[in-house]
Design an enzyme around this catalytic site. Structure first.
Site, PDB file in Angstrom:
ATOM      1  N   ASN A  29       1.115  -0.940  -0.159  1.00  0.00           N
ATOM      2  CA  ASN A  29      -0.260   0.124  -0.103  1.00  0.00           C
ATOM      3  C   ASN A  29       0.813   1.139  -0.283  1.00  0.00           C
ATOM      4  O   ASN A  29       2.422   1.056   0.166  1.00  0.00           O
ATOM      5  CB  ASN A  29      -0.720   0.500   1.562  1.00  0.00           C
ATOM      6  CG  ASN A  29      -1.956   1.037   1.444  1.00  0.00           C
ATOM      7  OD1 ASN A  29      -2.947   1.153   0.021  1.00  0.00           O
ATOM      8  ND2 ASN A  29      -3.655   0.419   1.637  1.00  0.00           N
ATOM      9  N   CYS A  30       0.332   2.977  -0.315  1.00  0.00           N
ATOM     10  CA  CYS A  30       0.684   3.839   0.024  1.00  0.00           C
ATOM     11  C   CYS A  30       1.695   4.057   0.742  1.00  0.00           C
ATOM     12  O   CYS A  30       1.333   3.793   2.348  1.00  0.00           O
ATOM     13  CB  CYS A  30      -0.081   4.951  -0.696  1.00  0.00           C
ATOM     14  SG  CYS A  30       0.515   5.979  -0.335  1.00  0.00           S
TER      15      CYS A  30
END
Lengths: 84, 190
Positions: free
Chosen positions: A16-17
């Site tokens: 994820n980010c």
């Protein structure tokens, strides 16, 4: 984007980010001029983020983006070319 | 008028030559400054040491570094805990005063509630493929982000430079932070 044009493929599925962008940058540094890096991600935000990263990075050109369904999971594919 | 006798007010060729040289250097310096400006600069002042608030500065810093930006994160007050080798492993989420918690404050204040909230958050971080604070610190250091620790608050909280991660630039003050902020395209206080 045909697979023959891809030089290197980076798998960031499950991450994820900000990791998809961070790892894209690292892999991009390692490819040569004119080569194409394919990035496979499951993070839906990567679509906007990788495009934004390529826009803001000298020598990075986003040549294509698409998404495929792999076993019920959407995989976002990004293709970035390094220009001289 | 004779051609080999310059008029009294005619400029000296040597002086002109040196003026041209000076101007050339000035133009070259300005060109360098313009070229340097192509890459962004960001300064973040990180003041928080809770698990949730450790993330925004590190996410922005690592992403900016991926853009090739020059990034400084100046840690002060509880922000220092994120750089503290022991404390960074044990950052907590506060259950109290957080309206997003599914419980009233009176209940959130009970013993063990912070630990439970922290455990729930850590599990969600893991389930969602979100990097840990430690991973982000590693990426930050690898990608050239400068992590600074404010000397005044280190003294205040009784932290030694040796308590902090190796890559941390300890012993800096507000003037150092301001100097980088003045040149930055993005300045944030978190």
């Amino acid at each position: 984007m045909t697979t023959e044009e891809v030089t290197e493929t980076l798998d960031v599925k499950g991450l994820n980010c900000p990791m998809p962008v961070v790892k894209t940058k690292q892999a991009f540094d390692d490819i040569g001029d004119g080569e194409v890096l394919a990035v496979h991600a499951t993070d839906p935000g990567s679509e906007s983020d990788i495009a934004g990263w390529a826009e803001g990075t000298d020598g990075a050109e986003l040549v294509d983006q698409d998404e495929t369904d792999e076993g019920g999971e959407t995989v976002y594919k990004h293709y970035v070319r390094k220009s001289a | 008028m004779s051609t080999d006798t310059p008029a009294p007010d005619a400029p000296d060729p040597a002086a002109l030559q040196s003026q041209v040289e000076e101007l050339r250097e000035e133009v070259a310096d300005l060109q360098d400054a313009v070229d340097d400006d192509d890459a962004g600069k960001m300064t973040i002042i990180a003041t928080k040491g809770t698990l949730d608030m450790a993330y925004p500065p590190l996410i922005l810093a690592t992403t900016a570094a991926a853009f090739g930006w020059d990034v400084v994160v100046f840690h002060t007050f509880w922000g220092l805990d994120v750089l503290h080798e022991e404390k960074a492993e044990d950052l907590k989420l506060s259950a109290v005063g957080n309206p997003s918690m599914p419980m009233p404050n009176a209940m959130a204040a009970l013993p063990g509630m912070d630990a439970m909230a922290t455990w729930m958050m850590e599990r969600r971080i893991d389930d969602n493929g979100v990097a840990t604070v430690e991973e982000l610190l590693d990426v930050a250091a690898e990608s050239g982000v400068t992590l600074q620790a404010c000397q005044m608050t280190m003294d205040l909280m009784d932290y030694e430079a040796g308590d902090l991660f190796d890559d941390v630039e300890a012993g800096v003050g507000a003037a150092t932070a301001l100097e980088h902020m003045a040149d930055s395209d993005v300045q944030l206080l978190v």
